[in-house]
Design a protein around this motif. Structure first.
Motif, PDB file in Angstrom:
ATOM      1  N   THR A  67     -12.176   2.890  -0.008  1.00  0.00           N
ATOM      2  CA  THR A  67     -11.750   4.290   0.004  1.00  0.00           C
ATOM      3  C   THR A  67     -10.920   4.595  -1.207  1.00  0.00           C
ATOM      4  O   THR A  67     -10.121   3.473  -1.528  1.00  0.00           O
ATOM      5  CB  THR A  67     -11.139   4.481   1.232  1.00  0.00           C
ATOM      6  OG1 THR A  67     -10.855   5.794   1.435  1.00  0.00           O
ATOM      7  CG2 THR A  67      -9.852   3.646   1.319  1.00  0.00           C
ATOM      8  N   LEU A  68     -10.720   5.787  -1.538  1.00  0.00           N
ATOM      9  CA  LEU A  68      -9.771   6.144  -2.729  1.00  0.00           C
ATOM     10  C   LEU A  68      -8.638   6.778  -2.318  1.00  0.00           C
ATOM     11  O   LEU A  68      -8.636   7.345  -1.213  1.00  0.00           O
ATOM     12  CB  LEU A  68     -10.627   6.897  -3.822  1.00  0.00           C
ATOM     13  CG  LEU A  68     -12.038   6.352  -4.323  1.00  0.00           C
ATOM     14  CD1 LEU A  68     -12.630   7.452  -5.242  1.00  0.00           C
ATOM     15  CD2 LEU A  68     -11.869   4.971  -5.028  1.00  0.00           C
ATOM     16  N   PHE A  69      -7.632   6.393  -3.081  1.00  0.00           N
ATOM     17  CA  PHE A  69      -6.340   7.593  -2.810  1.00  0.00           C
ATOM     18  C   PHE A  69      -5.654   8.009  -4.064  1.00  0.00           C
ATOM     19  O   PHE A  69      -5.892   7.217  -5.211  1.00  0.00           O
ATOM     20  CB  PHE A  69      -5.388   6.532  -1.965  1.00  0.00           C
ATOM     21  CG  PHE A  69      -5.013   5.355  -2.636  1.00  0.00           C
ATOM     22  CD1 PHE A  69      -3.872   5.321  -3.822  1.00  0.00           C
ATOM     23  CD2 PHE A  69      -5.469   4.140  -2.450  1.00  0.00           C
ATOM     24  CE1 PHE A  69      -3.489   4.312  -4.258  1.00  0.00           C
ATOM     25  CE2 PHE A  69      -4.994   3.071  -3.221  1.00  0.00           C
ATOM     26  CZ  PHE A  69      -4.062   3.010  -3.999  1.00  0.00           C
ATOM     27  N   ASP A 112      -2.501  10.625   2.618  1.00  0.00           N
ATOM     28  CA  ASP A 112      -3.040   9.740   3.494  1.00  0.00           C
ATOM     29  C   ASP A 112      -2.188   8.620   4.104  1.00  0.00           C
ATOM     30  O   ASP A 112      -1.337   8.151   3.108  1.00  0.00           O
ATOM     31  CB  ASP A 112      -4.371   8.869   3.196  1.00  0.00           C
ATOM     32  CG  ASP A 112      -5.404  10.094   2.938  1.00  0.00           C
ATOM     33  OD1 ASP A 112      -5.551  11.058   3.880  1.00  0.00           O
ATOM     34  OD2 ASP A 112      -6.393   9.927   2.042  1.00  0.00           O
ATOM     35  N   SER A 113      -1.958   8.186   5.155  1.00  0.00           N
ATOM     36  CA  SER A 113      -1.027   7.112   5.571  1.00  0.00           C
ATOM     37  C   SER A 113      -1.647   6.077   5.354  1.00  0.00           C
ATOM     38  O   SER A 113      -2.884   5.808   5.236  1.00  0.00           O
ATOM     39  CB  SER A 113      -0.658   7.411   7.068  1.00  0.00           C
ATOM     40  OG  SER A 113      -1.742   6.971   7.741  1.00  0.00           O
ATOM     41  N   VAL A 114      -1.090   4.721   5.454  1.00  0.00           N
ATOM     42  CA  VAL A 114      -1.404   3.626   5.059  1.00  0.00           C
ATOM     43  C   VAL A 114      -2.330   3.143   6.348  1.00  0.00           C
ATOM     44  O   VAL A 114      -3.410   2.654   5.885  1.00  0.00           O
ATOM     45  CB  VAL A 114      -0.180   2.583   5.613  1.00  0.00           C
ATOM     46  CG1 VAL A 114      -0.696   1.130   5.602  1.00  0.00           C
ATOM     47  CG2 VAL A 114       0.857   2.656   4.109  1.00  0.00           C
ATOM     48  N   ASP A 115      -2.132   3.554   7.349  1.00  0.00           N
ATOM     49  CA  ASP A 115      -3.111   3.573   8.695  1.00  0.00           C
ATOM     50  C   ASP A 115      -4.455   3.999   8.379  1.00  0.00           C
ATOM     51  O   ASP A 115      -5.367   3.713   8.721  1.00  0.00           O
ATOM     52  CB  ASP A 115      -2.462   3.609   9.893  1.00  0.00           C
ATOM     53  CG  ASP A 115      -1.495   2.771  10.453  1.00  0.00           C
ATOM     54  OD1 ASP A 115      -1.704   1.582  10.195  1.00  0.00           O
ATOM     55  OD2 ASP A 115      -0.730   3.155  10.943  1.00  0.00           O
ATOM     56  N   ASP A 116      -4.271   5.408   7.743  1.00  0.00           N
ATOM     57  CA  ASP A 116      -5.691   6.237   7.638  1.00  0.00           C
ATOM     58  C   ASP A 116      -6.251   5.468   6.499  1.00  0.00           C
ATOM     59  O   ASP A 116      -7.625   5.471   6.773  1.00  0.00           O
ATOM     60  CB  ASP A 116      -5.149   7.513   7.135  1.00  0.00           C
ATOM     61  CG  ASP A 116      -4.691   8.482   8.242  1.00  0.00           C
ATOM     62  OD1 ASP A 116      -4.476   8.264   9.483  1.00  0.00           O
ATOM     63  OD2 ASP A 116      -4.030   9.346   7.724  1.00  0.00           O
ATOM     64  N   LEU A 124       0.690  -1.126   0.142  1.00  0.00           N
ATOM     65  CA  LEU A 124      -0.037   0.282  -0.268  1.00  0.00           C
ATOM     66  C   LEU A 124       0.805   1.169   0.054  1.00  0.00           C
ATOM     67  O   LEU A 124       0.459   2.215  -0.632  1.00  0.00           O
ATOM     68  CB  LEU A 124      -0.957  -0.120   1.219  1.00  0.00           C
ATOM     69  CG  LEU A 124      -2.157   0.885   1.388  1.00  0.00           C
ATOM     70  CD1 LEU A 124      -2.871   1.151  -0.069  1.00  0.00           C
ATOM     71  CD2 LEU A 124      -3.036   0.822   2.401  1.00  0.00           C
ATOM     72  N   ALA A 125       1.926   1.127   0.970  1.00  0.00           N
ATOM     73  CA  ALA A 125       2.881   2.274   0.803  1.00  0.00           C
ATOM     74  C   ALA A 125       3.506   2.421  -0.724  1.00  0.00           C
ATOM     75  O   ALA A 125       3.406   3.675  -1.089  1.00  0.00           O
ATOM     76  CB  ALA A 125       3.852   1.928   2.123  1.00  0.00           C
ATOM     77  N   GLN A 126       3.860   1.548  -1.336  1.00  0.00           N
ATOM     78  CA  GLN A 126       4.333   1.546  -2.621  1.00  0.00           C
ATOM     79  C   GLN A 126       3.194   2.142  -3.599  1.00  0.00           C
ATOM     80  O   GLN A 126       3.627   2.996  -4.471  1.00  0.00           O
ATOM     81  CB  GLN A 126       4.926   0.114  -3.262  1.00  0.00           C
ATOM     82  CG  GLN A 126       5.966  -0.357  -2.403  1.00  0.00           C
ATOM     83  CD  GLN A 126       6.412  -1.625  -3.063  1.00  0.00           C
ATOM     84  OE1 GLN A 126       5.936  -1.978  -3.991  1.00  0.00           O
ATOM     85  NE2 GLN A 126       7.034  -2.483  -2.413  1.00  0.00           N
ATOM     86  N   ALA A 127       1.991   1.624  -3.518  1.00  0.00           N
ATOM     87  CA  ALA A 127       0.803   2.170  -4.303  1.00  0.00           C
ATOM     88  C   ALA A 127       0.762   3.645  -4.286  1.00  0.00           C
ATOM     89  O   ALA A 127       0.333   4.481  -5.158  1.00  0.00           O
ATOM     90  CB  ALA A 127      -0.398   1.188  -4.105  1.00  0.00           C
ATOM     91  N   LEU A 128       0.833   4.151  -2.873  1.00  0.00           N
ATOM     92  CA  LEU A 128       0.470   5.536  -2.707  1.00  0.00           C
ATOM     93  C   LEU A 128       1.821   6.390  -3.212  1.00  0.00           C
ATOM     94  O   LEU A 128       1.482   7.371  -3.822  1.00  0.00           O
ATOM     95  CB  LEU A 128       0.739   5.640  -1.096  1.00  0.00           C
ATOM     96  CG  LEU A 128      -0.522   5.316  -0.243  1.00  0.00           C
ATOM     97  CD1 LEU A 128      -0.472   5.369   1.116  1.00  0.00           C
ATOM     98  CD2 LEU A 128      -1.882   5.840  -0.922  1.00  0.00           C
ATOM     99  N   ALA A 129       2.831   5.969  -2.948  1.00  0.00           N
ATOM    100  CA  ALA A 129       3.898   6.498  -3.812  1.00  0.00           C
ATOM    101  C   ALA A 129       3.790   6.696  -5.171  1.00  0.00           C
ATOM    102  O   ALA A 129       4.143   7.771  -5.689  1.00  0.00           O
ATOM    103  CB  ALA A 129       5.436   5.855  -3.152  1.00  0.00           C
TER     104      ALA A 129
END
Ligand SMILES: Nc1nc2c(ncn2[C@@H]2O[C@@H]3COP(=O)(O)O[C@H]4[C@@H](O)[C@H](n5cnc6c(=O)[nH]c(N)nc65)O[C@@H]4COP(=O)(O)O[C@H]3[C@H]2O)c(=O)[nH]1
Length: 810
Positions: free
Chosen positions: A507-509, A514-518, A393-398
């Motif tokens: 939920t969408l990002f 947004d952090s992973v936890d959020d 998820l962290a990678q996906a956010l980046a």
């Protein structure tokens, strides 16, 4: 010298030597050595011989010239002496005789005798002139002694010689010299060549053949020579080198054969030598790797080019060494993990080649993979676990922040999985979870992530859904629907077909704000919203959900507290027949919250189910209702009333539910015939055998059953027929619009018809209007419940209501 070389025989010798040298030159290096020696020797013999011959011929020339001069002088003196007297006497005949006798000498060309006044007296000349040089000698003829007293000149004689004979003689001599020289030269050369061949070239040829054999790897045949000379010593040393090489090759081969590492010697991109282990690792028979291009050890796909180029570049531009872990290619096309070390033999000379050391690390990688799998994958479904999910998820956010593309986090929770697991057993529960994992994986792309958080919770990360939020939301909804549909399909478990439904939160990002936890929290909240909305549905996260979740947590805490403090209450809603005769009541749980007032069960019952508080709560409801029944049995105007108690699916599935009900009945003394348990249709989805068994056990003791919310669930006729039911309850959602909606009316009719065919009674709930009651009565409904008659009431007002109704009817 040059003039000498121009002479024909020497030219022949020189050209023959050149030809011989040319031929020799074309041969091997050894031949080149012999031709070199031959030329040197020929030159060494030829040059001094030519110098000697030249000096000798010059000497001979001088000697011949001198001999000619001497002979001329002597002939002139002799002729003068012979002619003096005839000349004095003027004896022409005598002079002619003498001169003609002198002319017999072939060298004499002309003789002229002259008187003192130089007038010719006699002149004789050879008829044919020679071609050589002419040499003339004049001799005075002096008379003295016996004839006259004083010396008188009687005249002179002139004699001319031709030297052609002398020159011929010289030529002949020179030819003899040349032949002697040539003979000597050839003999010397022949002898020297024979010696050279015997003592040098032949042994050298043998040594050359020996060294070729050694170079070809034949170390077995020694050079068995015993010569005391230098070549003998050379042979000895070479044989010692052979023996040393044999030993060191044997050692090297032993190392290469026994070493556990694959070792390859590569030069110019070609494999020169490979150890046995290298051959084994790459699946080649012994000796088959030599000559293959080194690129053959790399896989054939695009990575191979990159990997090999990386290795070559690192070797070329670095310090001549390279090291990496990568997949290499076996002969049969399979691949294995290897640790590769490449070193140049001599960094100053790249063309000298490289040593490639290959360690097969498949086993280690397998262990690493296993450790990795255990650390990052769920052992049951083989899906990424929570830890890996967070990482992905962290990678996906980046990635989303970089590309500007939106993604979605989808939280999936199976409805009623816990009870299904309890009733079906863990083995089938696990089977179901595996199937869910497989179905989820099929719903998304390979690049997306499907993870299992634990229990019945799954999370899906879907990336690259679009640059616009609305576009992304539409796409995410599509994926959610697909998941919903896939998970709603029946599950074949050990020969039985089961059903399960999911609640899905999305939920969408769009970036990494947004952090992973959020995000996980948001998707979780959305999933709860889906649960609250009736399950088997999907919901998107919105900001209000946060507050709702907090509230929910607080509510759970409050609920536990209220249970401890016995704050819960029961309300009773009358169930009537005909125009208003109350036959019983449905007990409805109420929670008077210190701050919120009366909390409706629709709000706290799902929470109680999720937290399993429902079991304890249900137990309390049942016990309280039975106590009420027992109390009423002592009152004449109330003893006929039945009590309907809602039993949640989770509570019913408790293994000891039957015993629990029996024990309550016994303890309270309530009449089982007046107790009616209301089951919801959703209970019937799983393990009908168990339900039938429990219901039958209770039924045999007189407990009645009503099927609540009928028409909203999945009940099949086949199931219904097997259940020992007493009553079907038409859900209030159909009653609400029964006057206006023909569909609802049709459903009402169908429920009544069904109940008739099964021998069951029908009760309609949510009856608010007299017209509704009348219509329901027309279609054959037996009993009613609703605000038309009464709202749910606390026990005392309910009892008062009952009494009032009795009096009104009476
Ligand atoms: N609009 C309208 N509503 C009417 C009318 N007549 C009755 N109702 C409401 O309809 C619901 C009927 O109960 P239910 O279908 O068993 O549905 C119940 C039942 O499924 C559950 N529930 C209530 N008490 C218990 C309990 O003790 N145990 C369990 N497991 N569930 C309970 O909570 C649900 C909701 O209960 P309530 O909020 O009390 O809502 C009750 C009742 O107040 C009407 O004319 N119009």
């Amino acid at each position: 010298m040059r003039s000498l070389l121009k002479s024909k025989p020497l030219r022949h010798i020189a050209s023959a030597l050149r030809r011989a040298a040319g031929r020799l030159h074309e041969r091997s290096s050894l031949r080149r050595l012999s031709s070199g020696l031959l030329l040197t020797m020929a030159a060494g013999l030829l040059v001094p011989a030519l110098v000697g011959v030249t000096a000798l011929t010059e000497l001979r020339q001088k000697q011949i010239d001198q001999e000619l001069v001497d002979k001329l002088e002597n002939t002139a003196v002799l002729l003068g002496s012979s002619l003096v007297v005839p000349a004095w006497n003027y004896d022409i005949q005598g002079m002619t005789r003498i001169t003609e006798a002198a002319m017999l000498d072939p060298q004499v060309v002309r003789i002229t005798v002259r008187d003192p006044a130089s007038a010719p007296l006699v002149s004789v000349e050879q008829p044919e002139r020679r071609r050589g040089r002419s040499v003339v000698q004049r001799q005075d003829m002096r008379l003295s002694g016996q004839v006259i007293d004083k010396t008188e000149v009687a005249g002179s004689v002139e004699i001319e010689f031709d030297d052609s004979l002398a020159q011929q003689q010289f030529k002949n001599d020179r030819q003899v010299y040349a032949f002697i020289l040539l003979g000597q030269l050839l003999l010397s050369l022949g002898l020297m060549l024979a010696a050279l061949h015997l003592w040098v070239l032949k042994p050298l040829t043998s040594l050359s053949a020996f060294s070729s054999r050694v170079a070809g790897g034949d170390f077995e045949h020694p050079l068995d020579w015993s010569r005391p000379d230098e070549i003998g010593r050379l042979a000895l040393q070479m044989d010692k080198m052979r023996a040393d090489l044999k030993t060191s090759f044997a050692e090297q081969r032993a190392i290469l054969t026994n070493i556990e590492l694959g070792v390859i010697f590569e030069r110019g991109g070609l494999i020169q030598l490979a150890s046995r282990q290298a051959e084994r690792s790459f699946g080649h028979p012994p000796g088959f790797m030599s000559g293959l291009p080194i690129l053959a050890i790399y896989p054939e796909d695009a990575r191979a080019g990159i990997a090999s180029a990386r290795a070559m570049a690192a070797i070329a531009t670095g310090d001549g060494r390279h090291e990496e872990e990568l997949m290499l290619h076996r002969r049969d096309g399979s691949q294995f993990w290897a640790h590769l070390r490449v070193r140049q033999l001599d960094p100053a000379q790249p063309q000298a080649g490289c040593i490639w050391v290959i360690e097969d690390i498949s086993a280690r990688k397998a262990v690493e993979d296993e450790v990795n799998r255990l650390a990052f994958y769920d052992p049951l479904t083989q899906l990424p676990n929570r830890r890996l999910l967070r990482d992905r998820l962290a990678q996906a956010l980046a990635a989303s922040a970089r590309s500007g593309m939106h993604g979605a986090l989808i939280f999936i929770d199976l409805d009623n999985f816990k009870s299904l697991n309890d009733t079906l057993g863990h083995a089938r529960g696990d089977q179901l979870l595996k199937l869910v994992g497989q179905r989820l994986t099929h719903c998304v792309r390979e690049s997306d992530t499907v993870a299992r958080l634990g229990g019945d919770e799954f999370v899906v990360i879907v990336q690259d859904l679009g640059a616009r939020l609305d576009e992304c939301a539409t796409q995410a909804e599509g994926v959610g629907e697909k998941i919903l549909d896939a998970l709603n399909q029946p599950y074949p478990l050990d020969g039985h077909v089961r059903h399960s439904t999911p609640s899905i939160g999305i939920t969408l990002f769009a970036d990494d704000r947004d952090s992973v936890d959020d995000l996980l929290k948001e998707a979780d909240m959305a999933m709860y919203q889906a649960k609250t909305a009736g399950r088997n549905t999907l919901r998107f996260f919105d900001a209000d959900m946060q507050a709702m979740l907090v509230q929910r947590a607080a509510l759970e805490e409050d609920m536990r507290e209220s249970m401890r403090l016995s704050h819960f209450l029961l309300h009773y809603q009358p169930q009537v027949v005909g125009s208003g005769r109350i036959t019983g009541a449905e007990v409805l749980l109420r929670w008077p919250h210190p701050l919120r007032g009366l909390v409706p069960p629709a709000e706290f019952i799902p929470l109680a189910e999720d937290t399993n508080l429902i079991t304890a709560l249900g137990h309390w409801v049942l016990e309280t209702a039975c106590k009420t029944l027992a109390d009423w049995s002592a009152q004449d105007d109330m003893k006929h009333l039945s009590v309907s108690v809602n039993v949640s699916a989770r509570q019913f599935r408790q293994p000891h539910f039957v015993a629990e009900v029996m024990s309550i009945l016994e303890r309270t003394g309530a009449d089982p015939h007046l107790l009616k348990l209301e089951l919801t249709e959703s209970l019937l989805v799983e393990d009908v055998e168990d339900i039938v068994a429990k219901m039958s056990a209770l039924k045999s003791r007189g407990v009645g059953f009503s099927l609540d919310d009928f028409g909203t669930g999945y009940s099949s006729l086949a199931h219904l027929k097997r259940l020992p039911l007493d009553q079907l309850k038409i859900d209030q959602s159909f009653v609400r619009d029964i006057l206006t909606d023909p569909n609802d009316l049709a459903i009402g009719r169908m429920v009544v018809a069904l109940a008739d065919s099964l021998g069951l009674t029908v009760i309609a709930e949510g009856v608010e209007l007299a017209a509704q009651r009348e219509l329901l009565a027309q279609i054959g409904c037996d009993a009613y419940q609703g605000y038309l008659f009464s709202r749910p009431l606390p026990r005392e007002p309910f009892e008062a209501c009952c009494r009032a109704a009795r009096q009104a009817v009476a």
